[in-house]
Design a protein around this motif. Sequence first.
Motif, PDB file in Angstrom:
ATOM      1  N   GLN A 206       0.851  -1.191   0.000  1.00 61.16           N
ATOM      2  CA  GLN A 206       0.000   0.000   0.000  1.00 61.16           C
ATOM      3  C   GLN A 206       0.888   1.242   0.000  1.00 61.16           C
ATOM      4  N   PHE A 208       0.294   5.542   0.681  1.00 58.72           N
ATOM      5  CA  PHE A 208      -0.561   6.700   0.934  1.00 58.72           C
ATOM      6  C   PHE A 208       0.212   7.715   1.763  1.00 58.72           C
ATOM      7  N   GLY A 229      -4.987   2.934  -0.646  1.00 58.16           N
ATOM      8  CA  GLY A 229      -3.735   3.003  -1.402  1.00 58.16           C
ATOM      9  C   GLY A 229      -3.197   1.656  -1.829  1.00 58.16           C
ATOM     10  N   HIS A 234      -3.819   2.298  -7.194  1.00 59.25           N
ATOM     11  CA  HIS A 234      -2.764   3.093  -7.829  1.00 59.25           C
ATOM     12  C   HIS A 234      -2.515   2.694  -9.281  1.00 59.25           C
TER      13      HIS A 234
END
Length: 531
Positions: A206, A208, A229, A234
């Motif tokens: 992930q 973010f 995320g 993405h």
Amino acid sequence: MLIADDIGVMEALGPIPLSDRVDELSTIKKTACQGLDPSATERQHAKGKLTARERIDLLLDPGSFQEVEQLRRHRATGFGLEAKKPYTDGVITGWGTVEGRTVFVYAHDFRIFGGALGEAHATKIHKIMDMAISAGAPLVSLNDGAGARIQEGVSALAGYGGIFQRNTRASGVIPQISVMLGPCAGGAAYSPALTDFVFMVRETSQMFITGPDVVRAVTGEEITQNGLGGADVHAETSGVAHFAYDDEETCIAEVRYLLSMLPQNNRELPPRLVSDDAPDRTTDSLLGVVPADPSHIYDIRRVIEEIVDDGEFFEIHSGWATNIVCALVRLDGDVVGIVANQPASYAGVLDIQSSEKAARFVQFCDAFNIPLVTLVDVPGFLPGVDQEHNGIIRRGAKLLYAYCNATVPRISLILRKAYGGAYIVMDSQSIGADLTYAWPTNEIAVMGAEGAANVIFRREINAADDPGAVREQKIKEYKSELMHPYYAAERGLVDDVIDPRRTREVLVRALEMLRPKHADLPSRKHGNPPQ
């Protein structure tokens, strides 16, 4: 195991034989490889994740890894750190080879401090980045860390600053690839964003800036880490990730494949392979792939497959901005970047996302000496209030700037329609394409015939007893006079109208001729591209 204090005591008793020193070194290095807590490896595997060393073994050729600063330990005190000083300090750095070519790598070891970055940890990364830049070889980061080490305070934050500075200095000099194999939060996410390509693994990685807890506290929105995320977010929504895979093994194998198509640095050409696919192979099937009617859709990937070596291509950002296709391919063994409008998605129009996607790809290819082939079938820019208010002018100008600034060999091939400003932006001859070809189905114009007839002959159509019949007549007149397949060629805007079946042969010969191309640019520090 002997530690530094023990060694000092023993030296006071007399010299230690070299053989004992070697045994001691072996013990220390074994500890450095295994980590302080063997159960940490089990926890890593239980999450479906490999250890940092297992990842490096997958990335590099067997037996090629040379580790740097394996025995490094942090010097921080307070908050319990003085009692825990593991070797490597949570990051493994070094170099090895991928298909025999040097590659530098650093890998966060989540088993140690959760892979969090401290001063010593950052210093190791800085060193290996400097070595990669000096040696002129690609840098791969295997990211699996919990961000800045809170116990070390501002020293950890300064460490990230050093990484960002080096990412920027290496940009356009050596290929930089970020492989996300775990969490990446806060400022740590900016380093991958500065690199050329970002790989992610579904469910386990992930990225973010602010996590779900902060989002919940500030906005009241409930969302999971993957929802905020994750890899698919993405790869399909934000465009931060270029590739997303289901497991680490596949992900790292694809990193190796990408590296096999890239040069070591900006002073070299991409590696060439001997191809068994004949350069003059004709492709009769192309006659049935692209419909003559400009309103009918088709998948541009089928055209690419027919043209390139063995039908293989490596698509970049396949899930994001799908109305344009960017891919690395080989033509007669040479690496080429392809940018192509995708009629199967939003009719292939250019919009904010597709312009930015293609612009970044064009810039990458230009930086690393990869020739560009542009396949054009574009009805224009996407109209709409949202597009205008979100900056389609400056975003679209990014693609225009990237093409105008590119000095690598550039060939444009117009398959079907090429209307308005989008025709110019898609590497037209007027912005510097070295060669422009077209199929007999090409239509190059300010706009489609229907729209043009409605503008030019509006009064005549409205005054007619049968407006529909007059409109159809004027559309045919406009097409026959200004949109026939040879109109642009007659004016020198197209170098040749070619038989689609000879497309591969024409492109291969043209690229061979352009291989020694050299462009002299005006002296300047750098341009100021639209943002």
